[in-house]
Design a protein around this motif. Structure first.
Motif, PDB file in Angstrom:
ATOM      1  N   UNK A 191      12.426  -4.343  -8.793  1.00 44.63           N
ATOM      2  CA  UNK A 191      12.067  -3.893  -7.568  1.00 44.63           C
ATOM      3  C   UNK A 191      11.556  -5.083  -6.701  1.00 44.63           C
ATOM      4  N   UNK A 192      12.123  -5.248  -5.465  1.00 46.71           N
ATOM      5  CA  UNK A 192      11.635  -6.215  -4.556  1.00 46.71           C
ATOM      6  C   UNK A 192      10.358  -6.241  -3.965  1.00 46.71           C
ATOM      7  N   UNK A 193       9.761  -7.252  -3.629  1.00 47.53           N
ATOM      8  CA  UNK A 193       8.492  -7.064  -3.204  1.00 47.53           C
ATOM      9  C   UNK A 193       7.968  -6.228  -2.391  1.00 47.53           C
ATOM     10  N   UNK A 194       9.030  -5.902  -1.144  1.00 51.70           N
ATOM     11  CA  UNK A 194       8.535  -4.734  -0.142  1.00 51.70           C
ATOM     12  C   UNK A 194       8.490  -3.420  -1.079  1.00 51.70           C
ATOM     13  N   UNK A 195       9.582  -3.090  -2.110  1.00 49.97           N
ATOM     14  CA  UNK A 195       9.286  -1.930  -2.806  1.00 49.97           C
ATOM     15  C   UNK A 195       8.112  -1.688  -3.583  1.00 49.97           C
ATOM     16  N   UNK A 196       7.636  -3.078  -4.103  1.00 53.10           N
ATOM     17  CA  UNK A 196       6.440  -3.019  -4.809  1.00 53.10           C
ATOM     18  C   UNK A 196       5.309  -2.606  -4.050  1.00 53.10           C
ATOM     19  N   UNK A 197       5.356  -3.200  -2.931  1.00 48.53           N
ATOM     20  CA  UNK A 197       4.117  -2.448  -1.884  1.00 48.53           C
ATOM     21  C   UNK A 197       4.211  -1.268  -1.669  1.00 48.53           C
ATOM     22  N   UNK A 198       5.417  -0.571  -1.367  1.00 46.29           N
ATOM     23  CA  UNK A 198       5.560   0.807  -1.059  1.00 46.29           C
ATOM     24  C   UNK A 198       5.182   1.961  -2.268  1.00 46.29           C
ATOM     25  N   UNK A 199       5.719   1.326  -3.486  1.00 50.34           N
ATOM     26  CA  UNK A 199       5.513   2.023  -4.891  1.00 50.34           C
ATOM     27  C   UNK A 199       3.987   1.945  -5.008  1.00 50.34           C
ATOM     28  N   UNK A 200       2.983   1.183  -4.796  1.00 53.44           N
ATOM     29  CA  UNK A 200       1.916   0.876  -5.069  1.00 53.44           C
ATOM     30  C   UNK A 200       0.991   1.993  -4.290  1.00 53.44           C
ATOM     31  N   UNK A 201       1.428   1.833  -2.805  1.00 54.83           N
ATOM     32  CA  UNK A 201       0.838   2.847  -1.931  1.00 54.83           C
ATOM     33  C   UNK A 201       0.929   4.245  -2.306  1.00 54.83           C
ATOM     34  N   UNK A 202       2.370   4.712  -2.686  1.00 55.12           N
ATOM     35  CA  UNK A 202       2.705   5.868  -3.162  1.00 55.12           C
ATOM     36  C   UNK A 202       1.765   6.284  -4.380  1.00 55.12           C
ATOM     37  N   UNK A 203       1.634   5.535  -5.358  1.00 57.86           N
ATOM     38  CA  UNK A 203       1.079   5.637  -6.635  1.00 57.86           C
ATOM     39  C   UNK A 203      -0.719   5.854  -6.072  1.00 57.86           C
ATOM     40  N   UNK A 204      -1.244   5.130  -5.208  1.00 59.55           N
ATOM     41  CA  UNK A 204      -2.544   5.258  -4.952  1.00 59.55           C
ATOM     42  C   UNK A 204      -2.753   6.348  -4.167  1.00 59.55           C
ATOM     43  N   UNK A 205      -1.937   6.967  -3.201  1.00 63.80           N
ATOM     44  CA  UNK A 205      -2.217   8.122  -2.137  1.00 63.80           C
ATOM     45  C   UNK A 205      -1.344   9.150  -2.622  1.00 63.80           C
ATOM     46  N   UNK A 206      -0.257   9.256  -3.423  1.00 62.12           N
ATOM     47  CA  UNK A 206       0.411  10.616  -3.663  1.00 62.12           C
ATOM     48  C   UNK A 206       1.246  10.943  -2.383  1.00 62.12           C
ATOM     49  N   UNK A 207       1.611   9.736  -1.534  1.00 62.48           N
ATOM     50  CA  UNK A 207       2.263  10.148  -0.383  1.00 62.48           C
ATOM     51  C   UNK A 207       3.483   9.228  -0.289  1.00 62.48           C
ATOM     52  N   UNK A 208       4.685   9.620   0.369  1.00 60.66           N
ATOM     53  CA  UNK A 208       5.682   8.806   0.462  1.00 60.66           C
ATOM     54  C   UNK A 208       5.822   8.696   2.093  1.00 60.66           C
ATOM     55  N   UNK A 209       6.112   7.526   2.443  1.00 56.26           N
ATOM     56  CA  UNK A 209       6.459   7.104   4.104  1.00 56.26           C
ATOM     57  C   UNK A 209       7.814   6.699   4.130  1.00 56.26           C
ATOM     58  N   UNK A 210       8.908   7.777   4.482  1.00 51.26           N
ATOM     59  CA  UNK A 210      10.471   7.456   4.548  1.00 51.26           C
ATOM     60  C   UNK A 210      10.548   6.252   5.443  1.00 51.26           C
ATOM     61  N   UNK A 211      11.502   5.527   5.262  1.00 52.08           N
ATOM     62  CA  UNK A 211      11.732   4.588   6.000  1.00 52.08           C
ATOM     63  C   UNK A 211      12.224   4.905   7.705  1.00 52.08           C
ATOM     64  N   UNK A 212      11.638   4.372   8.563  1.00 55.54           N
ATOM     65  CA  UNK A 212      11.838   4.542   9.963  1.00 55.54           C
ATOM     66  C   UNK A 212      10.984   5.882  10.428  1.00 55.54           C
ATOM     67  N   UNK A 272       3.215 -14.446 -10.277  1.00 55.37           N
ATOM     68  CA  UNK A 272       3.236 -14.174  -8.706  1.00 55.37           C
ATOM     69  C   UNK A 272       4.542 -13.426  -8.584  1.00 55.37           C
ATOM     70  N   UNK A 273       5.701 -13.195  -9.492  1.00 51.97           N
ATOM     71  CA  UNK A 273       6.792 -12.536  -9.353  1.00 51.97           C
ATOM     72  C   UNK A 273       6.510 -10.876  -9.240  1.00 51.97           C
ATOM     73  N   UNK A 274       5.700 -10.291  -9.841  1.00 50.53           N
ATOM     74  CA  UNK A 274       5.457  -8.924  -9.707  1.00 50.53           C
ATOM     75  C   UNK A 274       3.942  -8.643  -9.361  1.00 50.53           C
ATOM     76  N   UNK A 275       3.750  -7.708  -8.745  1.00 49.73           N
ATOM     77  CA  UNK A 275       2.100  -7.300  -8.172  1.00 49.73           C
ATOM     78  C   UNK A 275       1.471  -6.862  -9.288  1.00 49.73           C
ATOM     79  N   UNK A 276       0.488  -7.619  -9.534  1.00 53.45           N
ATOM     80  CA  UNK A 276      -0.482  -7.085 -10.634  1.00 53.45           C
ATOM     81  C   UNK A 276      -1.091  -5.745 -10.449  1.00 53.45           C
ATOM     82  N   UNK A 277      -1.434  -5.451  -9.140  1.00 53.16           N
ATOM     83  CA  UNK A 277      -2.076  -4.021  -8.935  1.00 53.16           C
ATOM     84  C   UNK A 277      -1.002  -3.066  -9.410  1.00 53.16           C
ATOM     85  N   UNK A 278       0.174  -3.335  -9.025  1.00 56.69           N
ATOM     86  CA  UNK A 278       1.177  -2.169  -9.348  1.00 56.69           C
ATOM     87  C   UNK A 278       1.591  -2.131 -10.778  1.00 56.69           C
TER      88      UNK A 278
END
Length: 211
Positions: free
Chosen positions: A136-157, A183-189
């Motif tokens: 998973x790229x850094x960008x996707x890692x951030x998006x995955x973490x947000x989804x796991x925390x909120x139970x929501x997805x934000x489609x691109x665009x 530092x290659x993978x987000x610890x919170x994720x």
């Protein structure tokens, strides 16, 4: 007579529920072949973890059956009537991973002529396996973490979130703890993904399952 009939009906229902559970277990254990102590322990762990709502990180070398273990977790859970979707992140071009997972609005990127639902929404009510999660790229890692925390997805665009009910399983043959330390993978994720961790032993460590 009504009490007797009710007692007979209650007994029949208990027997049917027991039979259904036995058949369901036979279905998923049949995918994980082997009678060694290690495989019996794996079956036991899957029984314990399948009924939980938490995430599961499945680790092990290539060829140990990580996707089969994920399928077994799904089939042994209450979500078995819902979809099971396995996504290999290493097989998707990095520029498309976000839209493939979270969906995309029409015109969100070059060549996008229609909206895209995304694997998270397709897996609603079921289980989503993120195989090769270490890719998973850094960008996707951030998006995955947000989804796991909120139970929501934000489609691109788009800024409009979509609520999803998905159990997330992930799998890898990489040492994610070492990558997080580097530092290659987000610890919170990594923490969010590893509600439970299941390690699959290679065949060479299951000698009772050889020949």
């Amino acid at each position: 007579f009504e009490l007797i009939e009710q007692a007979i009906e209650d007994r029949r229902r208990r027997q049917m529920a027991k039979l259904s559970a036995t058949l369901s277990e036979a279905d998923w254990t049949g995918m994980l072949i082997g009678g060694s102590r290690e495989m019996r322990q794996l079956h036991h762990i899957i029984r314990l973890v399948a009924g939980r709502r938490s995430t599961v990180l499945i680790t092990g070398e290539t060829g140990t059956g990580k996707e089969l273990a994920a399928q077994a977790l799904h089939d042994a859970s209450r979500r078995r009537g819902g979809p099971f979707i396995a996504v290999n992140l290493g097989a998707i071009p990095p520029t498309l991973v976000a839209s493939e997972l979270f969906g995309a609005a029409r015109g969100a990127y070059t060549g996008s002529v229609q909206g895209q639902e995304g694997y998270f929404r397709k897996a609603h009510g079921g289980t989503l396996l993120l195989d090769e999660i270490g890719e998973a790229t850094p960008e996707v890692q951030v998006m995955l973490l947000r989804t796991l925390e909120t139970g929501e997805v934000h489609p691109v665009g788009t800024q409009s979130p979509h609520r999803v009910d998905v159990r997330v399983l992930s799998a890898t043959d990489a040492d994610l703890e070492a990558r997080a330390a580097a530092g290659e993978f987000r610890a919170p994720l990594l923490h969010r993904l590893g509600g439970y961790e299941i390690w699959l032993p290679p065949l060479r460590e299951r000698r009772d399952d050889i020949g």
